[in-house]
Design an enzyme around this catalytic site. Structure first.
Site, PDB file in Angstrom:
ATOM      1  CD  GLU A 115      -3.127  -0.998   1.974  1.00  0.00           C
ATOM      2  OE1 GLU A 115      -3.209  -0.260   2.921  1.00  0.00           O
ATOM      3  OE2 GLU A 115      -4.204  -1.666   1.624  1.00  0.00           O
ATOM      4  CG  HIS A 234      -9.415   6.467   0.921  1.00  0.00           C
ATOM      5  ND1 HIS A 234      -9.233   6.182  -0.541  1.00  0.00           N
ATOM      6  CD2 HIS A 234      -8.940   5.466   1.303  1.00  0.00           C
ATOM      7  CE1 HIS A 234      -8.691   5.044  -0.910  1.00  0.00           C
ATOM      8  NE2 HIS A 234      -8.278   4.583   0.542  1.00  0.00           N
ATOM      9  NE  ARG A 280      -5.234   6.151   2.397  1.00  0.00           N
ATOM     10  CZ  ARG A 280      -5.532   5.156   3.205  1.00  0.00           C
ATOM     11  NH1 ARG A 280      -6.443   5.592   4.183  1.00  0.00           N
ATOM     12  NH2 ARG A 280      -5.474   3.837   2.694  1.00  0.00           N
ATOM     13  CG  HIS A 339     -10.932   6.622   4.692  1.00  0.00           C
ATOM     14  ND1 HIS A 339     -11.659   5.737   4.371  1.00  0.00           N
ATOM     15  CD2 HIS A 339      -9.719   6.042   4.969  1.00  0.00           C
ATOM     16  CE1 HIS A 339     -11.159   4.477   4.479  1.00  0.00           C
ATOM     17  NE2 HIS A 339      -9.919   4.689   4.758  1.00  0.00           N
ATOM     18  NE  ARG A 374      -5.506   5.775   8.256  1.00  0.00           N
ATOM     19  CZ  ARG A 374      -6.238   4.640   7.953  1.00  0.00           C
ATOM     20  NH1 ARG A 374      -6.320   3.296   8.428  1.00  0.00           N
ATOM     21  NH2 ARG A 374      -6.716   4.765   6.628  1.00  0.00           N
TER      22      ARG A 374
HETATM   23  C1  FAD Z   1     -14.378   1.722   4.079  1.00  0.00           C
HETATM   24  C2  FAD Z   1     -13.193   1.886   5.258  1.00  0.00           C
HETATM   25  C3  FAD Z   1     -11.870   1.005   4.905  1.00  0.00           C
HETATM   26  C4  FAD Z   1     -10.954   0.890   5.790  1.00  0.00           C
HETATM   27  N1  FAD Z   1     -10.011   0.178   5.458  1.00  0.00           N
HETATM   28  C5  FAD Z   1      -8.929  -0.049   6.553  1.00  0.00           C
HETATM   29  C6  FAD Z   1      -7.874  -1.038   6.157  1.00  0.00           C
HETATM   30  O1  FAD Z   1      -7.749  -1.581   5.295  1.00  0.00           O
HETATM   31  N2  FAD Z   1      -6.740  -0.844   7.070  1.00  0.00           N
HETATM   32  C7  FAD Z   1      -6.938  -0.227   8.178  1.00  0.00           C
HETATM   33  O2  FAD Z   1      -5.920  -0.133   9.046  1.00  0.00           O
HETATM   34  N3  FAD Z   1      -8.003   0.658   8.345  1.00  0.00           N
HETATM   35  C8  FAD Z   1      -8.802   0.935   7.572  1.00  0.00           C
HETATM   36  N4  FAD Z   1      -9.737   1.640   7.770  1.00  0.00           N
HETATM   37  C9  FAD Z   1      -9.920   2.454   9.260  1.00  0.00           C
HETATM   38  C10 FAD Z   1     -10.157   1.231  10.333  1.00  0.00           C
HETATM   39  O3  FAD Z   1     -11.433   0.492   9.697  1.00  0.00           O
HETATM   40  C11 FAD Z   1     -10.796   2.147  11.485  1.00  0.00           C
HETATM   41  O4  FAD Z   1     -10.051   3.270  11.685  1.00  0.00           O
HETATM   42  C12 FAD Z   1     -11.082   1.019  12.643  1.00  0.00           C
HETATM   43  O5  FAD Z   1     -11.692   0.002  12.038  1.00  0.00           O
HETATM   44  C13 FAD Z   1     -11.570   1.885  13.778  1.00  0.00           C
HETATM   45  O6  FAD Z   1     -11.863   0.793  14.596  1.00  0.00           O
HETATM   46  P1  FAD Z   1     -12.677   1.263  15.874  1.00  0.00           P
HETATM   47  O7  FAD Z   1     -13.087   0.197  16.919  1.00  0.00           O
HETATM   48  O8  FAD Z   1     -11.845   2.277  16.720  1.00  0.00           O
HETATM   49  O9  FAD Z   1     -13.917   2.070  15.421  1.00  0.00           O
HETATM   50  P2  FAD Z   1     -15.323   1.656  14.462  1.00  0.00           P
HETATM   51  O10 FAD Z   1     -14.838   0.050  13.937  1.00  0.00           O
HETATM   52  O11 FAD Z   1     -15.603   2.481  13.564  1.00  0.00           O
HETATM   53  O12 FAD Z   1     -16.182   1.165  15.657  1.00  0.00           O
HETATM   54  C14 FAD Z   1     -16.890   2.346  16.401  1.00  0.00           C
HETATM   55  C15 FAD Z   1     -17.880   1.738  16.993  1.00  0.00           C
HETATM   56  O13 FAD Z   1     -18.569   2.846  17.901  1.00  0.00           O
HETATM   57  C16 FAD Z   1     -20.047   2.744  17.683  1.00  0.00           C
HETATM   58  N5  FAD Z   1     -20.463   4.237  18.016  1.00  0.00           N
HETATM   59  C17 FAD Z   1     -20.596   5.217  17.383  1.00  0.00           C
HETATM   60  N6  FAD Z   1     -21.066   6.013  18.104  1.00  0.00           N
HETATM   61  C18 FAD Z   1     -21.579   5.561  19.291  1.00  0.00           C
HETATM   62  C19 FAD Z   1     -22.313   6.111  20.527  1.00  0.00           C
HETATM   63  N7  FAD Z   1     -22.649   7.410  20.374  1.00  0.00           N
HETATM   64  N8  FAD Z   1     -22.397   5.003  21.373  1.00  0.00           N
HETATM   65  C20 FAD Z   1     -22.087   3.949  21.198  1.00  0.00           C
HETATM   66  N9  FAD Z   1     -21.392   3.451  20.231  1.00  0.00           N
HETATM   67  C21 FAD Z   1     -21.277   4.315  19.292  1.00  0.00           C
HETATM   68  C22 FAD Z   1     -20.099   2.503  16.126  1.00  0.00           C
HETATM   69  O14 FAD Z   1     -21.593   1.984  15.775  1.00  0.00           O
HETATM   70  C23 FAD Z   1     -19.252   1.352  16.196  1.00  0.00           C
HETATM   71  O15 FAD Z   1     -19.859   0.362  16.865  1.00  0.00           O
HETATM   72  C24 FAD Z   1     -10.853   1.640   6.981  1.00  0.00           C
HETATM   73  C25 FAD Z   1     -12.155   2.381   7.154  1.00  0.00           C
HETATM   74  C26 FAD Z   1     -13.173   2.571   6.311  1.00  0.00           C
HETATM   75  C27 FAD Z   1     -14.352   3.208   6.546  1.00  0.00           C
END
Ligand code: FAD
Length: 520
Positions: A115, A234, A280, A339, A374
């Protein structure tokens, strides 16, 4: 307000960081709050590329750390980068153990994708673009089986409760049939794992619940927020009118896909020596410039991948099909979309926030790993590393598990007002217009003015206040930073103030004071 007391650790959110922390906390009782059915509504399940980790013997954690520092444009904490990349391999082995079917070579080695801005092919993946979905499938199955974890589905957190300056609980509302009047849950500790802020922008790749609400909650309670201005756009969101915009993963460019405009001109070769694999932010600005000029940028996968796209990138193929696009025949129209939020709740090496009793991990936090930009696929890695660190630190802080904790049972909560849809749409548009890919003092001031008006129009919506709090922090921090650095680009200050920069740390009170000064 109704109140429930529990000895459970409350985890706000249900993405990768929350799942991993909850499993690590075993056997300590956990209450996980998920706005949608478990596994849905989280960016984690949508991640396409995979997780960055130096798994190849010819690669090293030191090289991974160097690339992370380089991509972060002078604001990455090098010690954090070294420590996180050192741990990466162990987490990939653990995810494998927990049931993630990472792609393997016939010899059993991990298949690694290349990447942008990585000096090595070091992203572990699952069936091309299925990494997030498969990691979450494996972990959700474990969470569902785990006796120590109770999940409240269809519930969102709206505020943090503090007692003598320490966080002691959260208010929650039912969101299955619109928001309900809140109920306070007091717990043993509160861990925020509520994701980023992409959904605060009109054009985003993030799922709808991820709208900066959890950063906003922490900020409203007085937590320090770091690097709020650094929002990553992104470059290759599929521009097909869908909200959120589906993603065409960077791994496609790693496989040789090229960016062209409506005249068939390959525009990245003039923009950077690494062309499509430039950092990026540089690719995002080039794509944005083409869009602004009406040149319809598009990702051409035809020569590099051909029909292999259908087999190796099923999520991209399905998104194209849903949008009525045929990437085997025509290039995929793309646009730069919000993103990833490098900024968030400022945390230390153990994941502790500035408020006592509060921890944060994953995208909601700002650890110093990402700096101003990032490195691709370091987002999931950070969620793993800090999810586990927070769990261990909470465990150490709370001491031995002594008591059984009964399941939390929410009372019937009468329906309350949702944030007005027109106000949320206005907020998202003003963020895209004024605090987006290219920023100016005037645009940022206009956005701050708009945010103030939106807030004043529906002052009784806490969910809206959480979003506007985060929007205020992003915009005020962007106005404060009179330079361009990484993902933060000011056309009125296009240069960086030196190769290294300082991180920003703001409370909501600071941000509001700054906004008042700048808009009056
Ligand atoms: C389309 C896409 C592709 C990506 N591809 C990559 C990749 O290939 N590699 C990589 O490293 N990163 C990637 N990223 C970034 C990565 O996915 C995220 O940074 C990572 O998943 C974040 O994980 P998290 O558990 O912190 O948050 P999330 O997985 O976003 O989870 C957040 C949680 O909090 C919940 N939430 C929100 N508001 C509230 C509230 N008020 N009360 C209770 N719960 C709430 C949501 O519903 C969700 O369950 C990508 C992101 C996207 C959008």
């Amino acid at each position: 307000m109704k109140r429930i007391d529990t000895g459970r650790v409350i985890i706000v959110g249900a993405g990768l960081a929350a799942h991993y922390a909850a499993l690590t906390l075993a056997p300590r009782p956990v209450l996980m709050i998920s706005p949608e059915p478990l596994g849905k509504g989280a960016s984690s399940a949508w991640a396409q590329g995979g997780v960055a980790a130096a798994m190849d013997p010819a690669d090293s954690a030191a090289a991974h750390a160097r690339d992370t520092v380089q991509a972060g444009a002078g604001t990455v904490d090098a010690q954090v980068a070294q420590a996180v990349t050192n741990e990466a391999r162990a987490h990939i082995l653990d995810l494998t153990e927990l049931g993630t079917p990472f792609d393997r070579t016939p010899e059993g080695e991990y298949v690694m994708s290349r990447e942008a801005a990585h000096s090595f092919a070091r992203v572990v993946r699952v069936r091309g673009d299925q990494a997030g979905a498969e990691i979450m499938r494996a972990l959700t199955a474990q969470v569902r089986e785990a006796e120590h974890i109770q999940v409240l589905e269809g519930v969102m957190a709206t505020s943090l409760e503090t007692l003598n300056g320490a966080v002691c609980g959260v208010t929650v509302a039912n969101c299955t049939n619109g928001l309900s009047a809140p109920c306070l849950i007091r717990g043993a500790a509160v861990l925020l794992a509520g994701g980023g802020s992409g959904g605060l922008y009109a054009l985003t790749t993030n799922p709808p619940p991820v709208r900066g609400q959890v950063i906003g909650m922490a900020a409203r309670a007085g937590a320090v927020i770091a690097d709020a201005e650094f929002v990553q756009f992104h470059p290759t969101a599929i521009n097909c009118g869908l909200d959120p915009a589906p993603l065409a993963t960077e791994a496609l460019r790693g496989e040789g896909a090229i960016l062209i405009n409506r005249h068939g001109v390959r525009f990245m070769q003039d923009a950077h020596p690494d062309a499509e694999l430039a950092p990026r932010d540089i690719v995002a600005r080039a794509v944005f410039a083409q869009t602004q000029a009406g040149l319809a940028p598009a990702l051409d996968t035809r020569r590099a991948l051909g029909t292999r796209l259908l087999r190796d990138f099923p999520a991209v193929a399905a998104a194209c099909q849903k949008a009525g696009l045929n990437p085997l025949v025509s290039p995929i129209p793309v646009a730069a979309a919000a993103h990833y939020h490098m900024g968030g709740v400022a945390t230390d090496a153990a994941g502790r926030a500035s408020l006592e009793g509060l921890w944060a991990c994953g995208e909601v936090a700002s650890t110093g790993l990402h700096g101003a930009n990032r490195l691709a696929s370091n987002g999931l890695l950070e969620a793993l590393v800090y999810g586990r660190r927070c769990a261990k630190d909470i465990d150490a802080a709370l001491g031995p598990v002594t008591e059984h904790q009964a399941a939390v049972c929410l009372p019937d909560m009468p329906a309350d007002a949702l944030p007005r849809a027109d106000l949320v749409a206005q907020l998202r548009h003003t963020m895209t217009n004024g605090a987006g890919v290219i920023r100016t003092a005037q645009g940022l001031q206009n956005t701050l003015g708009d945010i103030g008006q939106i807030e004043a129009t529906q002052p009784d919506s806490v969910a809206l206040a959480n979003m506007t709090a985060t929007a205020t922090l992003i915009t005020a921090a962007a106005l404060n930073r009179r330079e361009s650095r990484g993902a933060h680009f000011r056309s009125d200050h296009p240069e960086s103030n030196g190769a290294t920069g300082t991180r920003s740390f703001l409370t909501l009170t600071d941000a509001r004071a700054h906004a008042r000064l700048e808009t009056t």
